[in-house]
Design an enzyme around this catalytic site. Structure first.
Site, PDB file in Angstrom:
ATOM      1  N   LYS A 153       0.844  -1.206   0.000  1.00 45.38           N
ATOM      2  CA  LYS A 153       0.000   0.000   0.000  1.00 45.38           C
ATOM      3  C   LYS A 153       0.875   1.250   0.000  1.00 45.38           C
ATOM      4  O   LYS A 153       0.602   2.220  -0.694  1.00 45.38           O
ATOM      5  CB  LYS A 153      -0.931  -0.020   1.221  1.00 45.38           C
ATOM      6  CG  LYS A 153      -2.011  -1.104   1.123  1.00 45.38           C
ATOM      7  CD  LYS A 153      -2.778  -1.327   2.409  1.00 45.38           C
ATOM      8  CE  LYS A 153      -3.695  -2.550   2.245  1.00 45.38           C
ATOM      9  NZ  LYS A 153      -4.483  -2.871   3.440  1.00 45.38           N
TER      10      LYS A 153
ATOM     11  N   GLN B 108      -5.337  -1.655   9.604  1.00 44.02           N
ATOM     12  CA  GLN B 108      -5.027  -2.962   9.019  1.00 44.02           C
ATOM     13  C   GLN B 108      -5.556  -4.082   9.918  1.00 44.02           C
ATOM     14  O   GLN B 108      -5.365  -4.039  11.127  1.00 44.02           O
ATOM     15  CB  GLN B 108      -3.506  -3.083   8.822  1.00 44.02           C
ATOM     16  CG  GLN B 108      -3.072  -4.302   8.045  1.00 44.02           C
ATOM     17  CD  GLN B 108      -3.488  -4.302   6.580  1.00 44.02           C
ATOM     18  OE1 GLN B 108      -3.735  -3.258   5.978  1.00 44.02           O
ATOM     19  NE2 GLN B 108      -3.596  -5.469   6.003  1.00 44.02           N
TER      20      GLN B 108
ATOM     21  N   ASP C 294     -11.455   1.987   3.443  1.00 41.06           N
ATOM     22  CA  ASP C 294     -11.627   0.534   3.358  1.00 41.06           C
ATOM     23  C   ASP C 294     -13.095   0.161   3.092  1.00 41.06           C
ATOM     24  O   ASP C 294     -13.378  -0.984   2.728  1.00 41.06           O
ATOM     25  CB  ASP C 294     -11.225  -0.112   4.690  1.00 41.06           C
ATOM     26  CG  ASP C 294      -9.892  -0.832   4.605  1.00 41.06           C
ATOM     27  OD1 ASP C 294      -9.547  -1.320   3.513  1.00 41.06           O
ATOM     28  OD2 ASP C 294      -9.219  -0.917   5.646  1.00 41.06           O
TER      29      ASP C 294
HETATM   30  N1  GUN Z   1      -6.314  -7.166   5.795  1.00 38.79           N
HETATM   31  C1  GUN Z   1      -6.429  -7.900   4.660  1.00 38.79           C
HETATM   32  N2  GUN Z   1      -7.024  -7.185   3.687  1.00 38.79           N
HETATM   33  C2  GUN Z   1      -7.298  -5.978   4.219  1.00 38.79           C
HETATM   34  C3  GUN Z   1      -7.902  -4.791   3.690  1.00 38.79           C
HETATM   35  O1  GUN Z   1      -8.346  -4.701   2.542  1.00 38.79           O
HETATM   36  N3  GUN Z   1      -7.993  -3.749   4.561  1.00 38.79           N
HETATM   37  C4  GUN Z   1      -7.544  -3.819   5.839  1.00 38.79           C
HETATM   38  N4  GUN Z   1      -7.696  -2.752   6.622  1.00 38.79           N
HETATM   39  N5  GUN Z   1      -6.981  -4.888   6.349  1.00 38.79           N
HETATM   40  C5  GUN Z   1      -6.851  -5.954   5.538  1.00 38.79           C
END
Ligand code: GUN
Length: 281
Positions: A48, A93, A116
């Site tokens: 990211k 996350q 998200d």
């Molecule tokens: N953990 C695995 N995929 C994601 C996601 O798309 N967003 C977040 N915040 N955590 C994750």
């Protein structure tokens, strides 16, 4: 058989976002909170960050200690970011350590900064209609984008989603339904999984179990979207038996290089959407 190339399609999305961000004098900013050091999360967060650097979105990472961080501390941190005008997107996350209560954490995020799309307000909008999917969760959004790129219209298709998580299974089921698919959502208590995959035109598998979907469970010309990311003997593989299923399928996503990069690209898009929403507030 055709590969649904998420790496390629995501590069087009990132290029478009780079062009848009380039025009902005004040850059959008994404803040990511990580609690603890889950190894898979570290990899996702690094990807990211890399994407932010590529498109020109400002990146901030807040790394909190797994043992000492409480639900209350985390919510306080989110509230601080909610009122920080420099921050356009907030992402916590997951998974979080077990002692932290995720629903309260998600609820604390300002829905306008919820890049998200996990907040009940945004998830509810995603369920309501295609028109309101502006903050759809990134992985389901990425899946839909990938299908659209290859001109795959799901209307009238029998779609089977394996996995009912709030992040992928439930929202992707809603988004396929919004587009006219007849959707079956399978999960851990499903009695006979094969019974639901055998006749499916489209299968989304999002469980996190290597080898879950095998060639004998799918029909010829099926479209398979593999969201799984399993590290087996140092190799990254999905939830489906790619080698055998790809001989039967009309389209299939590879792992890596399928859904993963699409998720990251859609996060960049959601951050830009958040920035624009906040300009109009
Ligand atoms: N953990 C695995 N995929 C994601 C996601 O798309 N967003 C977040 N915040 N955590 C994750």
């Amino acid at each position: 058989m055709k590969i649904l190339d998420g790496k390629l399609v995501s590069s087009f999305i990132l290029k478009k976002i780079t062009g848009e961000v380039c025009q902005l004098s004040k850059k959008p900013k994404l803040t990511v909170i990580m609690v603890g050091e889950d190894p898979a999360s570290l990899v996702y967060v690094r990807n990211k960050k890399r994407a932010c650097e590529q498109v020109g979105i400002l990146w901030e990472q807040i790394s909190l200690d797994a043992k000492t961080t409480t639900t209350e501390n985390l919510i306080k941190e989110i509230q601080r970011l909610n009122s920080d005008k420099q921050v356009n997107g907030i992402l916590v996350q997951v998974p979080l350590p077990k002692h932290i209560y995720l629903p309260e954490v998600i609820k604390a995020i300002n829905p306008y900064k919820d890049v998200d799309g996990f907040h009940a307000y945004n998830l509810g909008k995603t369920v309501l209609s295609m028109q309101f999917e502006d903050f759809a969760p990134c992985t389901p959004k990425g899946i839909i984008r990938l299908l659209e790129h290859y001109d795959i219209d799901v209307r009238g298709m029998d779609a089977t989603v394996i996995g009912h998580s709030n992040i992928v299974g439930k929202p992707v089921s809603a988004m396929l339904l919004n587009r006219g698919a007849t959707v079956t959502t399978c999960h851990i208590d499903t009695k006979d999984l094969k019974n639901h995959t055998n006749n499916a035109d489209l299968i989304v598998v999002a469980v996190g179990k290597a080898g879950l979907l095998t060639a004998d469970m799918v029909k010829k010309e099926v479209i398979v979207i593999d969201v799984g990311m399993n590290r087996i003997n140092g190799n990254l593989i999905g939830d489906c038996d790619f080698e055998k299923i790809s001989k039967k399928a009309s389209y299939i996503t590879p792992v890596p290089g399928g859904v993963g990069p699409m998720t990251v690209a859609c996060l960049m898009e959601n951050t830009l959407i958040a920035y624009k929403k906040q300009l109009n507030q």
